[in-house]
Design a protein around this motif. Structure first.
Motif, short mmCIF file in Angstrom:
data_model
loop_
_atom_site.label_atom_id
_atom_site.label_comp_id
_atom_site.label_asym_id
_atom_site.label_seq_id
_atom_site.Cartn_x
_atom_site.Cartn_y
_atom_site.Cartn_z
N LEU A 174 0.83 -1.20 0.00
CA LEU A 174 0.00 0.00 0.00
C LEU A 174 0.86 1.26 0.00
N MET A 175 1.94 1.24 0.78
CA MET A 175 2.84 2.38 0.83
C MET A 175 3.49 2.62 -0.53
N LEU A 176 3.96 1.54 -1.17
CA LEU A 176 4.58 1.68 -2.49
C LEU A 176 3.58 2.17 -3.52
N SER A 177 2.33 1.73 -3.40
CA SER A 177 1.30 2.18 -4.32
C SER A 177 1.04 3.67 -4.16
N ASN A 178 0.95 4.14 -2.92
CA ASN A 178 0.72 5.56 -2.68
C ASN A 178 1.89 6.41 -3.17
N ILE A 179 3.11 5.91 -2.94
CA ILE A 179 4.29 6.65 -3.41
C ILE A 179 4.31 6.72 -4.93
N SER A 180 3.92 5.63 -5.58
CA SER A 180 3.90 5.64 -7.05
C SER A 180 2.83 6.60 -7.58
N LEU A 181 1.69 6.71 -6.88
CA LEU A 181 0.68 7.69 -7.26
C LEU A 181 1.21 9.11 -7.09
N LEU A 182 1.90 9.34 -5.98
CA LEU A 182 2.50 10.65 -5.75
C LEU A 182 3.53 10.98 -6.82
N ALA A 183 4.34 9.99 -7.18
CA ALA A 183 5.34 10.20 -8.23
C ALA A 183 4.67 10.52 -9.56
N LEU A 184 3.56 9.84 -9.84
CA LEU A 184 2.83 10.08 -11.09
C LEU A 184 2.31 11.52 -11.16
N ILE A 185 1.84 12.00 -10.02
CA ILE A 185 1.33 13.38 -9.96
C ILE A 185 2.47 14.38 -10.15
N ARG A 186 3.62 14.12 -9.49
CA ARG A 186 4.75 15.04 -9.60
C ARG A 186 5.28 15.08 -11.04
N ILE A 187 5.26 13.94 -11.72
CA ILE A 187 5.70 13.92 -13.12
C ILE A 187 4.78 14.77 -13.98
N LYS A 188 3.47 14.72 -13.68
CA LYS A 188 2.51 15.54 -14.43
C LYS A 188 2.72 17.02 -14.15
N VAL A 189 3.06 17.35 -12.88
CA VAL A 189 3.27 18.75 -12.51
C VAL A 189 4.51 19.31 -13.19
N THR A 190 5.63 18.59 -13.10
CA THR A 190 6.89 19.08 -13.65
C THR A 190 6.96 18.92 -15.17
N LYS A 220 10.63 2.41 -10.82
CA LYS A 220 11.05 1.33 -9.94
C LYS A 220 9.88 0.69 -9.19
N ILE A 221 8.94 1.50 -8.70
CA ILE A 221 7.88 0.96 -7.83
C ILE A 221 6.48 1.24 -8.35
N GLY A 222 6.35 1.61 -9.60
CA GLY A 222 5.04 1.98 -10.13
C GLY A 222 4.23 0.83 -10.70
N ASN A 223 4.54 -0.40 -10.29
CA ASN A 223 3.81 -1.56 -10.83
C ASN A 223 2.33 -1.52 -10.47
N SER A 224 2.01 -0.98 -9.28
CA SER A 224 0.60 -0.93 -8.86
C SER A 224 -0.21 -0.02 -9.77
N ARG A 250 0.69 0.53 -13.00
CA ARG A 250 0.72 -0.04 -14.34
C ARG A 250 -0.03 -1.37 -14.42
N ARG A 251 -0.08 -2.09 -13.31
CA ARG A 251 -0.79 -3.38 -13.25
C ARG A 251 -1.80 -3.34 -12.11
N ILE A 252 -2.79 -2.54 -12.29
CA ILE A 252 -3.75 -2.28 -11.22
C ILE A 252 -4.54 -3.54 -10.86
N THR A 253 -4.99 -4.28 -11.85
CA THR A 253 -5.80 -5.47 -11.58
C THR A 253 -5.01 -6.50 -10.75
N LYS A 254 -3.78 -6.73 -11.12
CA LYS A 254 -2.94 -7.69 -10.39
C LYS A 254 -2.71 -7.21 -8.96
N TYR A 255 -2.43 -5.92 -8.81
CA TYR A 255 -2.21 -5.35 -7.47
C TYR A 255 -3.44 -5.52 -6.59
N ILE A 256 -4.61 -5.26 -7.12
CA ILE A 256 -5.85 -5.37 -6.33
C ILE A 256 -6.11 -6.82 -5.95
N LYS A 257 -5.89 -7.75 -6.87
CA LYS A 257 -6.11 -9.17 -6.58
C LYS A 257 -5.18 -9.65 -5.47
#
Length: 267
Positions: free
Chosen positions: A194-210, A223-227, A229-236
């Protein structure tokens, strides 16, 4: 791989304890059954010893089971003793992650942006699953299907008699404590994901901002954005860990084992 290793570990440990429970119940049988067993049992023991001598590989497996059981029994006392601290640390971690996901949602909303359907489902799942994990932690003190557990009484009993005696006196209680340990392990893995997923979401937002295609946040997301990119697998995977944690922490697993045990005794 880690999830499969944990599953194998707990299957082995519970198999040993479950066999001990069945052996104890078989001793409570009719005199006629006892006599029949006394006649047949020595032959079985000779056969088993013979097989062990012919199969050193099997002896290694049994030895591994014994080592695992000793290690698990050694962890039982500190787990019970520091159970409150473990619960508080996990709860604080989940609260922080919940605040983090709320911050991400608030920041995106204030900017006037919108998540696509998949990312939105990831955000909603992270919020709901973190709340479910808090409920599971509450069950550590008040299990739904097991009413014989008391932390203070367990500590007094172990101080006086030891953990090994508990295996012979109340195997089901020991099994429930080990179930709690398993539930905590699965929850820790879930919290890390869950922590890695939240960090990857934050990174995604920062990339959009910059708007940059290189930099620290791009490196983190790669490095940690698999959640994301592979949302279905992460949720399962996360649902699987939460379900297993609930079954172990609530006492449903031990209740199921006791049900099988009672059916086996009747037969």
């Amino acid at each position: 791989m880690l999830i499969e290793l944990l599953k194998d570990l707990f299957v082995e440990v519970f198999g040993i304890i479950f066999q001990k429970v069945l052996d104890n119940n078989r001793n409570i049988s009719s005199p006629k059954e006892q006599n029949t067993k006394d006649i047949i049992e020595p032959i079985k023991r000779i056969e088993v010893v013979y097989k062990y001598k012919q199969s050193p590989q099997r002896m290694d497996v049994e030895s591994d089971f014994g080592i695992i059981l000793v290690v698990v029994l050694g962890i039982v006392y500190p787990f019970i003793k520091y159970q409150d601290i473990i619960s508080r640390v996990l709860m604080c971690s989940i609260f922080m992650l919940e605040i983090m996901i709320m911050f991400i949602v608030g920041y995106v909303t204030r900017r006037g942006w919108k998540f696509n359907d998949e990312t939105q489902s990831l955000v909603i799942f992270n919020m709901l699953s973190s709340l479910l994990s808090l409920i599971i932690l509450v069950l550590m003190k008040t299990p739904l299907f097991f009413d014989r557990y008391s932390q203070s009484e367990m500590l007094d009993y172990i101080d006086e008699c030891g953990v090994v005696k508990l295996l012979f006196d109340d195997s089901s209680l020991l099994m429930y404590i080990i179930s709690q340990m398993g539930a905590v392990l699965f929850l820790v893995i879930f919290i890390v994901k869950l922590m890695l997923s939240n960090i990857s979401l934050l990174a995604l937002i920062r990339i959009k901002v910059t708007g940059k295609e290189r930099g620290f946040w791009v490196f983190i997301y790669n490095k940690i954005g698999n959640s994301c990119r592979r949302i279905t697998k992460y949720i399962k995977e996360s649902c699987f860990m939460l379900v297993i944690s609930f079954l172990l922490m609530s006492g449903a697993f031990v209740k199921f084992i006791e049900l099988i045990q009672n059916i086996g005794t009747k037969w």
